[in-house]
Design a protein around this motif. Structure first.
Motif, PDB file in Angstrom:
ATOM      1  N   TYR A  12       0.822  -1.202   0.000  1.00 42.16           N
ATOM      2  CA  TYR A  12       0.000   0.000   0.000  1.00 42.16           C
ATOM      3  C   TYR A  12       0.862   1.261   0.000  1.00 42.16           C
ATOM      4  O   TYR A  12       2.047   1.231   0.333  1.00 42.16           O
ATOM      5  CB  TYR A  12      -0.905   0.043   1.244  1.00 42.16           C
ATOM      6  CG  TYR A  12      -1.668  -1.237   1.516  1.00 42.16           C
ATOM      7  CD1 TYR A  12      -2.392  -1.869   0.510  1.00 42.16           C
ATOM      8  CD2 TYR A  12      -1.673  -1.809   2.792  1.00 42.16           C
ATOM      9  CE1 TYR A  12      -3.109  -3.026   0.762  1.00 42.16           C
ATOM     10  CE2 TYR A  12      -2.382  -2.970   3.060  1.00 42.16           C
ATOM     11  CZ  TYR A  12      -3.090  -3.578   2.040  1.00 42.16           C
ATOM     12  OH  TYR A  12      -3.788  -4.723   2.296  1.00 42.16           O
ATOM     13  N   TYR A  13       0.227   2.387  -0.334  1.00 38.23           N
ATOM     14  CA  TYR A  13       0.891   3.681  -0.195  1.00 38.23           C
ATOM     15  C   TYR A  13      -0.145   4.770   0.068  1.00 38.23           C
ATOM     16  O   TYR A  13      -1.281   4.705  -0.401  1.00 38.23           O
ATOM     17  CB  TYR A  13       1.717   4.032  -1.439  1.00 38.23           C
ATOM     18  CG  TYR A  13       0.893   4.315  -2.691  1.00 38.23           C
ATOM     19  CD1 TYR A  13       0.525   5.613  -3.029  1.00 38.23           C
ATOM     20  CD2 TYR A  13       0.496   3.277  -3.545  1.00 38.23           C
ATOM     21  CE1 TYR A  13      -0.212   5.882  -4.166  1.00 38.23           C
ATOM     22  CE2 TYR A  13      -0.244   3.533  -4.690  1.00 38.23           C
ATOM     23  CZ  TYR A  13      -0.594   4.841  -4.996  1.00 38.23           C
ATOM     24  OH  TYR A  13      -1.330   5.107  -6.120  1.00 38.23           O
ATOM     25  N   ASP A  63      -1.278   8.449  -0.674  1.00 35.79           N
ATOM     26  CA  ASP A  63      -1.070   9.500  -1.662  1.00 35.79           C
ATOM     27  C   ASP A  63      -1.012  10.831  -0.909  1.00 35.79           C
ATOM     28  O   ASP A  63      -2.040  11.493  -0.678  1.00 35.79           O
ATOM     29  CB  ASP A  63      -2.209   9.503  -2.684  1.00 35.79           C
ATOM     30  CG  ASP A  63      -1.933  10.431  -3.869  1.00 35.79           C
ATOM     31  OD1 ASP A  63      -1.246  11.450  -3.654  1.00 35.79           O
ATOM     32  OD2 ASP A  63      -2.409  10.146  -4.972  1.00 35.79           O
ATOM     33  N   PHE A  76      -3.874   3.683  -1.218  1.00 34.19           N
ATOM     34  CA  PHE A  76      -4.046   2.936  -2.462  1.00 34.19           C
ATOM     35  C   PHE A  76      -3.203   1.659  -2.472  1.00 34.19           C
ATOM     36  O   PHE A  76      -2.178   1.563  -1.782  1.00 34.19           O
ATOM     37  CB  PHE A  76      -3.660   3.808  -3.658  1.00 34.19           C
ATOM     38  CG  PHE A  76      -4.548   4.995  -3.850  1.00 34.19           C
ATOM     39  CD1 PHE A  76      -5.745   4.881  -4.541  1.00 34.19           C
ATOM     40  CD2 PHE A  76      -4.196   6.236  -3.325  1.00 34.19           C
ATOM     41  CE1 PHE A  76      -6.574   5.982  -4.721  1.00 34.19           C
ATOM     42  CE2 PHE A  76      -5.022   7.339  -3.494  1.00 34.19           C
ATOM     43  CZ  PHE A  76      -6.206   7.216  -4.188  1.00 34.19           C
ATOM     44  N   ARG A  77      -3.656   0.706  -3.275  1.00 29.40           N
ATOM     45  CA  ARG A  77      -2.888  -0.508  -3.525  1.00 29.40           C
ATOM     46  C   ARG A  77      -1.853  -0.230  -4.606  1.00 29.40           C
ATOM     47  O   ARG A  77      -2.160   0.382  -5.639  1.00 29.40           O
ATOM     48  CB  ARG A  77      -3.807  -1.642  -3.981  1.00 29.40           C
ATOM     49  CG  ARG A  77      -4.830  -2.085  -2.952  1.00 29.40           C
ATOM     50  CD  ARG A  77      -5.535  -3.378  -3.402  1.00 29.40           C
ATOM     51  NE  ARG A  77      -6.264  -3.166  -4.649  1.00 29.40           N
ATOM     52  CZ  ARG A  77      -7.574  -2.945  -4.708  1.00 29.40           C
ATOM     53  NH1 ARG A  77      -8.289  -2.855  -3.601  1.00 29.40           N
ATOM     54  NH2 ARG A  77      -8.174  -2.791  -5.878  1.00 29.40           N
ATOM     55  N   LYS A  78      -0.653  -0.721  -4.415  1.00 25.55           N
ATOM     56  CA  LYS A  78       0.407  -0.496  -5.401  1.00 25.55           C
ATOM     57  C   LYS A  78       0.148  -1.241  -6.706  1.00 25.55           C
ATOM     58  O   LYS A  78       0.530  -0.781  -7.782  1.00 25.55           O
ATOM     59  CB  LYS A  78       1.755  -0.928  -4.816  1.00 25.55           C
ATOM     60  CG  LYS A  78       2.303   0.003  -3.758  1.00 25.55           C
ATOM     61  CD  LYS A  78       3.699  -0.394  -3.311  1.00 25.55           C
ATOM     62  CE  LYS A  78       4.293   0.629  -2.360  1.00 25.55           C
ATOM     63  NZ  LYS A  78       5.672   0.278  -1.927  1.00 25.55           N
ATOM     64  N   ASP A 105      -2.626  -1.794  -8.420  1.00 29.39           N
ATOM     65  CA  ASP A 105      -3.573  -1.259  -9.397  1.00 29.39           C
ATOM     66  C   ASP A 105      -3.964   0.197  -9.136  1.00 29.39           C
ATOM     67  O   ASP A 105      -4.813   0.747  -9.841  1.00 29.39           O
ATOM     68  CB  ASP A 105      -4.835  -2.121  -9.466  1.00 29.39           C
ATOM     69  CG  ASP A 105      -5.507  -2.273  -8.104  1.00 29.39           C
ATOM     70  OD1 ASP A 105      -5.122  -1.558  -7.160  1.00 29.39           O
ATOM     71  OD2 ASP A 105      -6.417  -3.122  -7.979  1.00 29.39           O
ATOM     72  N   ASP A 106      -3.385   0.821  -8.101  1.00 26.15           N
ATOM     73  CA  ASP A 106      -3.669   2.220  -7.773  1.00 26.15           C
ATOM     74  C   ASP A 106      -5.147   2.471  -7.466  1.00 26.15           C
ATOM     75  O   ASP A 106      -5.660   3.576  -7.674  1.00 26.15           O
ATOM     76  CB  ASP A 106      -3.216   3.155  -8.908  1.00 26.15           C
ATOM     77  CG  ASP A 106      -1.709   3.109  -9.124  1.00 26.15           C
ATOM     78  OD1 ASP A 106      -0.970   3.074  -8.124  1.00 26.15           O
ATOM     79  OD2 ASP A 106      -1.282   3.063 -10.299  1.00 26.15           O
ATOM     80  N   GLU A 107      -5.821   1.453  -6.958  1.00 25.97           N
ATOM     81  CA  GLU A 107      -7.207   1.599  -6.524  1.00 25.97           C
ATOM     82  C   GLU A 107      -7.240   1.714  -4.996  1.00 25.97           C
ATOM     83  O   GLU A 107      -6.326   1.252  -4.305  1.00 25.97           O
ATOM     84  CB  GLU A 107      -8.045   0.396  -6.978  1.00 25.97           C
ATOM     85  CG  GLU A 107      -8.435   0.431  -8.445  1.00 25.97           C
ATOM     86  CD  GLU A 107      -9.433   1.533  -8.754  1.00 25.97           C
ATOM     87  OE1 GLU A 107     -10.452   1.648  -8.038  1.00 25.97           O
ATOM     88  OE2 GLU A 107      -9.183   2.293  -9.713  1.00 25.97           O
ATOM     89  N   ASP A 126     -12.696   5.601 -12.161  1.00 24.28           N
ATOM     90  CA  ASP A 126     -11.670   5.157 -11.225  1.00 24.28           C
ATOM     91  C   ASP A 126     -12.038   5.509  -9.781  1.00 24.28           C
ATOM     92  O   ASP A 126     -12.738   6.497  -9.523  1.00 24.28           O
ATOM     93  CB  ASP A 126     -10.324   5.810 -11.547  1.00 24.28           C
ATOM     94  CG  ASP A 126      -9.739   5.324 -12.868  1.00 24.28           C
ATOM     95  OD1 ASP A 126     -10.173   4.256 -13.341  1.00 24.28           O
ATOM     96  OD2 ASP A 126      -8.862   6.022 -13.416  1.00 24.28           O
ATOM     97  N   CYS A 127     -11.526   4.680  -8.862  1.00 24.11           N
ATOM     98  CA  CYS A 127     -11.546   4.996  -7.420  1.00 24.11           C
ATOM     99  C   CYS A 127     -12.955   5.214  -6.877  1.00 24.11           C
ATOM    100  O   CYS A 127     -13.223   6.181  -6.154  1.00 24.11           O
ATOM    101  CB  CYS A 127     -10.689   6.211  -7.118  1.00 24.11           C
ATOM    102  SG  CYS A 127      -8.967   6.034  -7.641  1.00 24.11           S
TER     103      CYS A 127
END
Length: 556
Positions: free
Chosen positions: A43-44, A46, A78-80, A82-84, A215-216
């Motif tokens: 994870y990260y 933003d 976010f998940r690394k 898929d950036d969701e 997205d998102c």
């Protein structure tokens, strides 16, 4: 390790005793420290989005409270791969006045902005009434159109029914929760305001149908505990409990639940921050105003006790047992969890089933002195259990009494789930035959309406069967015995959470004919075990205990 200054500061303040949290928020912090923060490989945060949102909110609206700046980073976690978003559902429950509407106002405005940067990220606020749905929308509209906010007026096109972020062409609207007249759109975010008023899942089913097209996608469930039981709120609340208790994976749903841990805490205002983070000391100007309002309402309870239910539910975010409507309090139900006395006298048998397609409970009532022991066993149809309790779902091996953990109760020997289109009556007959060999039962009491098939089968095995023609007519007669039995801890169910679940699903209704024991909810909250218990109590005077045998043997 993942780091974010707002999250780290919140956890540090709790550990240092600077903020007061209830048990559910403490569990949440434990999950975050165990499951999220160590996983910088997955994870990260933003940070740009987090800081942009907070700066946007505090520039144009107000300084965010600590609980808001704590939740915000998880909205942009976010998940690394898929950036969701890691969490696409946020459940935020707290006492009235905590600032929930202000929070969703700032989020909604930010989501449609150029700073958020996702095109066509439409936002809908859904509520039961138009006035409620418009509350946050109007705050946003007034802020954009306020004199001196020309930069906002350039970035957003604001009308009284919709606001558009011109750079992203994202639209913010309010909608009422009439599912029959709505179709799923293409929302980026849906916010359900005061979702405790929703009676079923229909509204969420409709509006969530539009998610995933941009997205998102995210959903926010904002509210305070209400008076609609077994509606969508209770479903969501139980899911949150299971997450916090480690029964469901901590991903997808972020449960931020503020409430008192015990109703006794209400009488010390120092505890009110557990239910409402806006009352966390030191109080800001808004917090002081809210505290004074809540204190006035609390003091009024001394001479207006009828307002207690609303105060407890809305201000303390706590559901209190209603002594007038519940068959037994939680403490009285717990008191039934005692070992049986020696079951060496002849019992009365009883049974009840709502339908041959769901549940049926058989029972034996024993008496010793002024205590009654009820030994029961339940049969249930697999299809019904799959549909309503997720019986075959591997994630449903365990649960709480509220969740109805059918599989666990079956493993504990309290019931049997049978894979049949309708219940074979021989299950019940064979159970009573087995109980006759153990305890000598020879008489069975049941609802006359349910005995068409069973009566001849039971009588063929030599049982005396007594039918109660109108079960509702015996409720007023038995109400004093039932109330006295629970209040004075005369009833024993043994280690049987299934019987306590049955009993907890019953409420008492005052009618012109006397008290009736009815279902709190027609489908999922079964009461068969309790009704079988009531049938047996109807003939409890025929029971003899050891002392009565002794007296019968003496010639006076």
């Amino acid at each position: 390790m993942l780091k974010n200054k707002y999250v780290d500061d919140y956890i540090r303040k709790w550990k240092c005793g600077e903020i007061l949290l209830n048990k559910k928020r403490i569990l949440l912090l434990g999950l975050i420290e165990k499951e999220i923060l160590p996983r910088d490989d997955l994870y990260y945060f933003d940070e740009e989005q987090i800081n942009n949102y907070i700066e946007f909110s505090e520039t144009w609206y107000f300084v965010l409270d600590e609980w808001e700046t704590f939740i915000a980073p998880f909205i942009f976690l976010f998940r690394k791969e898929d950036d969701e978003p890691v969490f696409d559902e946020f459940v935020i429950n707290m006492g009235r006045g905590g600032g929930k509407n202000g929070f969703i106002t700032t989020l909604s405005n930010y989501f449609i902005s150029e700073l958020h940067g996702i095109e066509f990220y439409d936002v809908s606020i859904v509520a039961n009434s138009e006035d409620q749905a418009k509350r946050s929308f109007q705050e946003c509209f007034r802020t954009i159109t306020k004199q001196g906010n020309e930069n906002l007026a350039i970035a957003f096109e604001a009308y009284k029914s919709s606001i558009t972020g011109l750079a992203t062409q994202s639209v913010f609207e309010y909608k009422t929760s009439n599912a029959k007249t709505k179709d799923g759109g293409r929302e980026g975010a849906v916010i359900y305001d005061e979702y405790h008023e929703m009676e079923g899942t229909e509204v969420v089913d409709v509006f969530s149908g539009g998610l995933g097209k941009v997205d998102c996608g995210r959903q926010f469930f904002i509210g305070t505990k209400g008076f609609v039981r077994e509606g969508f709120f209770d479903i969501k609340y139980r899911e949150c409990e299971d997450i916090l208790n480690g029964l469901i994976e901590f991903a997808g749903v972020f449960p931020y639940i503020c409430e008192l841990d015990d109703i006794k805490e209400m009488d010390d205002s120092a505890n009110w921050a557990k239910a409402n983070p806006a009352l966390q000391k030191p109080l800001n100007k808004r917090g002081k105003r809210l505290f004074n309002t809540v204190m006035k309402e609390y003091k009024k309870l001394a001479y207006n006790p009828s307002g207690r239910s609303a105060f407890v539910t809305k201000r303390m975010d706590f559901i209190e047992d209603n002594m007038e409507n519940s068959v037994a309090t939680r403490e009285e139900l717990k008191a039934t969890n005692r070992p049986f006395f020696k079951l060496d006298t002849k019992p009365i048998g009883s049974l009840d089933f709502g339908s041959v397609r769901d549940f049926a409970t058989c029972g034996l009532l024993f008496k010793k002195a002024d205590e009654y022991a009820f030994k029961s066993f339940t049969y249930a149809i697999k299809h019904f259990c799959d549909v309503h309790y997720g019986y075959s779902n591997t994630a449903n091996d365990f649960g709480t009494e509220k969740k109805a953990p059918i599989k666990k109760w079956e493993k504990d020997g309290l019931m049997k789930v049978v894979d049949e289109p309708s219940l074979n009556p021989m299950h019940i007959v064979n159970w009573f035959v087995e109980m006759r060999e153990k305890y000598g039962v020879d008489k069975i009491i049941a609802d006359n309406y349910k005995l068409d098939i069973l009566r001849p089968l039971l009588e063929e095995q030599g049982f005396e069967v007594e039918a109660i023609r109108r079960p509702s007519s015996i409720h007023p007669l038995l109400a004093p015995r039932i109330e006295d039995g629970f209040a004075n801890h005369k009833f024993i169910f043994g280690d049987n959470p299934l019987m306590r679940w049955f009993t907890n699903n019953v409420y008492v209704k005052e009618t012109q004919f006397g008290k009736q024991f009815l279902k709190k909810e027609e489908v999922k909250r079964k009461t068969d075990g309790f009704q079988a218990f009531v049938h047996a109590l109807y003939r409890a005077t025929e029971l003899e205990d050891e002392d009565e045998f002794f007296l019968d043997a003496i010639s006076f």
